[in-house]
Design an enzyme around this catalytic site. Sequence first.
Site, mmCIF file in Angstrom:
data_model
loop_
_atom_site.group_PDB
_atom_site.id
_atom_site.type_symbol
_atom_site.label_atom_id
_atom_site.label_comp_id
_atom_site.label_asym_id
_atom_site.label_seq_id
_atom_site.Cartn_x
_atom_site.Cartn_y
_atom_site.Cartn_z
ATOM 1 N N GLU A 40 0.838 -1.212 0.000
ATOM 2 C CA GLU A 40 0.000 0.000 0.000
ATOM 3 C C GLU A 40 0.872 1.260 0.000
ATOM 4 O O GLU A 40 1.873 1.328 0.712
ATOM 5 C CB GLU A 40 -0.882 -0.006 1.248
ATOM 6 C CG GLU A 40 -1.790 1.228 1.335
ATOM 7 C CD GLU A 40 -2.979 0.984 2.218
ATOM 8 O OE1 GLU A 40 -3.681 -0.023 1.999
ATOM 9 O OE2 GLU A 40 -3.210 1.769 3.140
ATOM 10 N N ALA A 96 -9.120 11.521 3.437
ATOM 11 C CA ALA A 96 -10.434 11.654 4.071
ATOM 12 C C ALA A 96 -11.171 12.828 3.430
ATOM 13 O O ALA A 96 -10.587 13.890 3.229
ATOM 14 C CB ALA A 96 -10.243 11.884 5.557
ATOM 15 N N HIS A 150 -8.202 3.315 -3.748
ATOM 16 C CA HIS A 150 -9.155 3.501 -2.656
ATOM 17 C C HIS A 150 -10.084 4.661 -3.007
ATOM 18 O O HIS A 150 -9.696 5.586 -3.723
ATOM 19 C CB HIS A 150 -8.434 3.854 -1.353
ATOM 20 C CG HIS A 150 -7.598 2.738 -0.799
ATOM 21 N ND1 HIS A 150 -7.249 2.673 0.541
ATOM 22 C CD2 HIS A 150 -7.051 1.641 -1.377
ATOM 23 C CE1 HIS A 150 -6.517 1.582 0.751
ATOM 24 N NE2 HIS A 150 -6.376 0.957 -0.397
ATOM 25 N N ARG A 205 -16.193 4.011 3.477
ATOM 26 C CA ARG A 205 -16.983 5.164 3.915
ATOM 27 C C ARG A 205 -16.063 6.334 4.226
ATOM 28 O O ARG A 205 -16.326 7.466 3.850
ATOM 29 C CB ARG A 205 -17.794 4.816 5.169
ATOM 30 C CG ARG A 205 -18.731 5.933 5.600
ATOM 31 C CD ARG A 205 -19.171 5.797 7.041
ATOM 32 N NE ARG A 205 -18.054 5.963 7.960
ATOM 33 C CZ ARG A 205 -18.124 5.787 9.272
ATOM 34 N NH1 ARG A 205 -19.275 5.436 9.815
ATOM 35 N NH2 ARG A 205 -17.057 5.957 10.044
ATOM 36 N N TYR A 231 -12.694 -5.424 9.820
ATOM 37 C CA TYR A 231 -11.963 -5.132 11.063
ATOM 38 C C TYR A 231 -11.986 -6.349 11.986
ATOM 39 O O TYR A 231 -12.971 -6.580 12.701
ATOM 40 C CB TYR A 231 -12.626 -3.916 11.748
ATOM 41 C CG TYR A 231 -12.662 -2.708 10.829
ATOM 42 C CD1 TYR A 231 -11.682 -1.733 10.900
ATOM 43 C CD2 TYR A 231 -13.651 -2.584 9.848
ATOM 44 C CE1 TYR A 231 -11.670 -0.652 10.028
ATOM 45 C CE2 TYR A 231 -13.655 -1.506 8.959
ATOM 46 C CZ TYR A 231 -12.658 -0.551 9.064
ATOM 47 O OH TYR A 231 -12.652 0.508 8.184
HETATM 48 P P1 FAD Z 1 -18.401 1.080 6.859
HETATM 49 O O1 FAD Z 1 -18.308 -0.267 6.237
HETATM 50 O O2 FAD Z 1 -19.548 1.940 6.437
HETATM 51 O O3 FAD Z 1 -18.429 0.868 8.441
HETATM 52 C C1 FAD Z 1 -18.360 1.966 9.337
HETATM 53 C C2 FAD Z 1 -19.173 1.665 10.589
HETATM 54 O O4 FAD Z 1 -20.566 1.576 10.240
HETATM 55 C C3 FAD Z 1 -18.823 0.315 11.236
HETATM 56 O O5 FAD Z 1 -18.973 0.443 12.620
HETATM 57 C C4 FAD Z 1 -19.871 -0.639 10.664
HETATM 58 O O6 FAD Z 1 -20.122 -1.740 11.526
HETATM 59 C C5 FAD Z 1 -21.081 0.279 10.546
HETATM 60 N N1 FAD Z 1 -21.946 -0.123 9.423
HETATM 61 C C6 FAD Z 1 -21.576 -0.319 8.147
HETATM 62 N N2 FAD Z 1 -22.632 -0.674 7.393
HETATM 63 C C7 FAD Z 1 -23.697 -0.690 8.219
HETATM 64 C C8 FAD Z 1 -25.057 -0.981 8.037
HETATM 65 N N3 FAD Z 1 -25.557 -1.302 6.833
HETATM 66 N N4 FAD Z 1 -25.885 -0.894 9.115
HETATM 67 C C9 FAD Z 1 -25.387 -0.549 10.350
HETATM 68 N N5 FAD Z 1 -24.097 -0.265 10.573
HETATM 69 C C10 FAD Z 1 -23.259 -0.336 9.528
HETATM 70 N N6 FAD Z 1 -9.841 5.826 5.101
HETATM 71 C C11 FAD Z 1 -9.600 6.802 4.211
HETATM 72 O O7 FAD Z 1 -10.030 7.956 4.411
HETATM 73 N N7 FAD Z 1 -8.876 6.578 3.067
HETATM 74 C C12 FAD Z 1 -8.386 5.334 2.768
HETATM 75 O O8 FAD Z 1 -7.733 5.152 1.723
HETATM 76 C C13 FAD Z 1 -8.637 4.260 3.693
HETATM 77 N N8 FAD Z 1 -8.215 3.000 3.431
HETATM 78 C C14 FAD Z 1 -8.529 1.987 4.305
HETATM 79 C C15 FAD Z 1 -8.164 0.663 3.977
HETATM 80 C C16 FAD Z 1 -8.464 -0.375 4.844
HETATM 81 C C17 FAD Z 1 -8.051 -1.787 4.479
HETATM 82 C C18 FAD Z 1 -9.133 -0.116 6.072
HETATM 83 C C19 FAD Z 1 -9.445 -1.233 7.019
HETATM 84 C C20 FAD Z 1 -9.534 1.184 6.379
HETATM 85 C C21 FAD Z 1 -9.253 2.234 5.512
HETATM 86 N N9 FAD Z 1 -9.644 3.557 5.781
HETATM 87 C C22 FAD Z 1 -9.384 4.559 4.875
HETATM 88 C C23 FAD Z 1 -10.321 3.886 7.056
HETATM 89 C C24 FAD Z 1 -11.867 3.813 6.929
HETATM 90 O O9 FAD Z 1 -12.310 4.792 6.029
HETATM 91 C C25 FAD Z 1 -12.439 4.050 8.333
HETATM 92 O O10 FAD Z 1 -12.148 2.965 9.165
HETATM 93 C C26 FAD Z 1 -13.925 4.400 8.399
HETATM 94 O O11 FAD Z 1 -14.227 4.821 9.735
HETATM 95 C C27 FAD Z 1 -14.867 3.263 8.076
HETATM 96 O O12 FAD Z 1 -14.857 2.956 6.748
HETATM 97 P P2 FAD Z 1 -15.576 1.603 6.217
HETATM 98 O O13 FAD Z 1 -15.458 1.628 4.755
HETATM 99 O O14 FAD Z 1 -15.096 0.440 6.965
HETATM 100 O O15 FAD Z 1 -17.092 1.950 6.646
#
Ligand code: FAD
Length: 294
Positions: A24, A58, A84, A114, A151
Amino acid sequence: MVKGCITVKLTELFASKKSTLSFEVFPPKNTDGYESVSEAVEKIAALGPDYMSITYGAGGSNSAFSAAVASDVKKRCGVTPLAHLSCVTATRQSITEYVRILTGDGIENVLALRGDIPDGVDPSGFEFEHASDLVAMLKEISGLCVGGACYPEGHPESASLAQDIEAVRIKVAAGCDFLTTQMFFDNNVLYNYMFKLRDKGVNVPVVAGIMPITNAKSIKRICKLSGIVLPQRFRMIVDRYGDDPDAMKQAGIAYATEQIIDLYANGIKAVHVYVMNKPDVAAKIKENLSSIVK
Ligand code: FAD
């Protein structure tokens, strides 16, 4: 340098290779930083990873640079990019435009996120609530191979791991083709998580995310923000070598290498290393695995 531009969808890669190793990188914050990032990206690409992922700022703060680095990875370095993309403050229109840029550059893989909700901002007016909403839209408007985050220790916003796994299940049901994990330092955490995912019918490929810790300060910050637990064995290493940068780096790379070998040995096929634009760290990991990942 223009190399070959043949890249693949990651689903095809995971189906065809016994084990994959990917790296990455992150884009620069401004034009001034572009050259040094490009240099690092080229050196990392020259190590021949199966693919390289490029983070997205972000709120889309550096989206143009993110897309440009992804395009360089493909066109100049000849490595498959995984771009991403986060949706937290985006609109359907801005996502459509960004996808047009990516696909126009021949990019075939996107990690749909997200993103973190900015401090003090009420997200109720946002067009996208969850990453699964972005996954669904990407599948609706493009032929992209779409991944998502997961996670093993639960997302910090989730009330329980079970609730978080249900959110992952929804994300996969929305069309997510594969998952990449948050970093973890105890492989048993991942093995337990994999069991729970499969038990809930989440059967897409899961890429294990490994962070070689080369700096004691950064690990304390990361753990505080993400809620990741450091196993005792790793805490002893940080305590012993944290004040000696060279020793910490060597120990951090050795620990990550051991984790990776154990993962492959236990049937995890895909490992993604958060090398944070550090070609020397990527090179050392690659060298340590030279007879293991070919
Ligand atoms: P989601 O999948 O939407 O989850 C966020 C929260 O909402 C979780 O608690 C989940 O349980 C809950 N949730 C999700 N869907 C639902 C639903 N349908 N109903 C109820 N609850 C729900 N951030 C950046 O800004 N840029 C990057 O390039 C970046 N790369 C990343 C790469 C990896 C491999 C990882 C693990 C994280 C990365 N992040 C990045 C961080 C990430 O954006 C944050 O962790 C963010 O807070 C959550 O994103 P997510 O896509 O997991 O969100």
